[in-house]
Write an enzyme that holds these catalytic residues in place. Sequence first.
Site, mmCIF file in Angstrom:
data_model
loop_
_atom_site.group_PDB
_atom_site.id
_atom_site.type_symbol
_atom_site.label_atom_id
_atom_site.label_comp_id
_atom_site.label_asym_id
_atom_site.label_seq_id
_atom_site.Cartn_x
_atom_site.Cartn_y
_atom_site.Cartn_z
ATOM 1 N N CYS A 281 0.820 -1.222 0.000
ATOM 2 C CA CYS A 281 0.000 0.000 0.000
ATOM 3 C C CYS A 281 0.851 1.267 0.000
ATOM 4 O O CYS A 281 0.630 2.180 -0.806
ATOM 5 C CB CYS A 281 -0.969 -0.019 1.182
ATOM 6 N N HIS B 201 -2.561 1.362 6.928
ATOM 7 C CA HIS B 201 -2.941 1.255 5.519
ATOM 8 C C HIS B 201 -3.084 2.656 4.953
ATOM 9 O O HIS B 201 -3.477 3.599 5.653
ATOM 10 C CB HIS B 201 -4.251 0.489 5.350
ATOM 11 N N HIS C 278 -5.774 1.855 -4.319
ATOM 12 C CA HIS C 278 -4.882 1.311 -3.296
ATOM 13 C C HIS C 278 -4.475 -0.118 -3.640
ATOM 14 O O HIS C 278 -5.082 -0.776 -4.490
ATOM 15 C CB HIS C 278 -5.520 1.374 -1.910
#
Length: 365
Positions: free
Chosen positions: A279, A327, A339
């Site tokens: 990510c 994240h 993402h």
Amino acid sequence: MGMGKRGLLAAAVTVVCAITVLAAPGTAFASMVRTPDPTPSTSATSNALPAPPPSRDLEQVREKLDGLYHDAAVATDAYNAAEEQTKAQSAQIAELTKRIAEGRQKLKTLKDQAGASARAQYRNGGMPPTAQFLLSGDPQQVVDGAGTVLNGQRATSKLITEMSRTQRQLRQYADEASAQWQKLEANRKAKAAAKKEIKQRIAGAEKLQSQLEKKERERLARLERQAAQRAQTAWLGSGVLKEVSGKASAQDRKAVAFATAQLGKPYIWGAEGPDSFDCSGLTSQAWAKAGHPIPRTSQEQWKQLPHVPVEDMRPGDLIIYFADATHVAMYIGDGRIIHAPRPGRTVTVAGAGTMPILGVVRPDA
């Protein structure tokens, strides 16, 4: 008044003997390096995964999988942080090694100069320039010798001072190199521990999914989609998107364009392209390509980049998720993000509200 013969001879001997051998920086082992805040412990999650009962609740399975992948994300951030620190420390050690080599060469040159001075005195019968000057019966030699003696005294003093300064620098470089070696070893251990943790969590998730039958896996996928849709609907229902009106800058557009070009590429933990990403690897590379480098990990992106209110976000901003900032995704407008979700998935477009939002950061603020 000039220096006496014995005093100048002693100074020459001091110059020759003022050479010390610099010990090479040693390697020591330090305690585990601190990971960036916030970093929750993942030790509470058990590695042992009991087989689901025949009447298994797939919602519980989904929650268990989310927990395992979240723990893997925590460990991935720790791994990436240790990797970045290792790179920085290796570069610092290389620079210190260069400085130590240059310092040793300089010290050798000073030693040669001191030796040449001592040999010159020996050739003159051990009589220093000061004594030769005072014992001369030639008036012109006296006049000429006065400047020579003064210059010689200054040169000797400068030589001793320069040697002392060079030796102090070498000791400082050696101490700094030793400290960096300790940090490097600690970060190598941190990387190894994080890598082990990541593999355990991913293996646990894969094992749990392998115990499901085909129909159950299909139903589980539907449950995941439904949970994401509920979260996105609730987020949109809060009215927050009505307040979002920020326009992308030129750098924003470059970052979004890069992220968009990566759609479909697989998530691989620790990866930052060009063929796969995690990510924060995706977001950091997108902004690097836009000409604005940012920290490598989601936690450091949250910690170091300027925060903006959700209602003020614009395409290119980064949305940080979960309370531990484990994240990150790039906002692309209209309530959507790009993402790299987790292992087994690919870079994709999703709703910005499908995960708990911690906050928004703006790399080019």
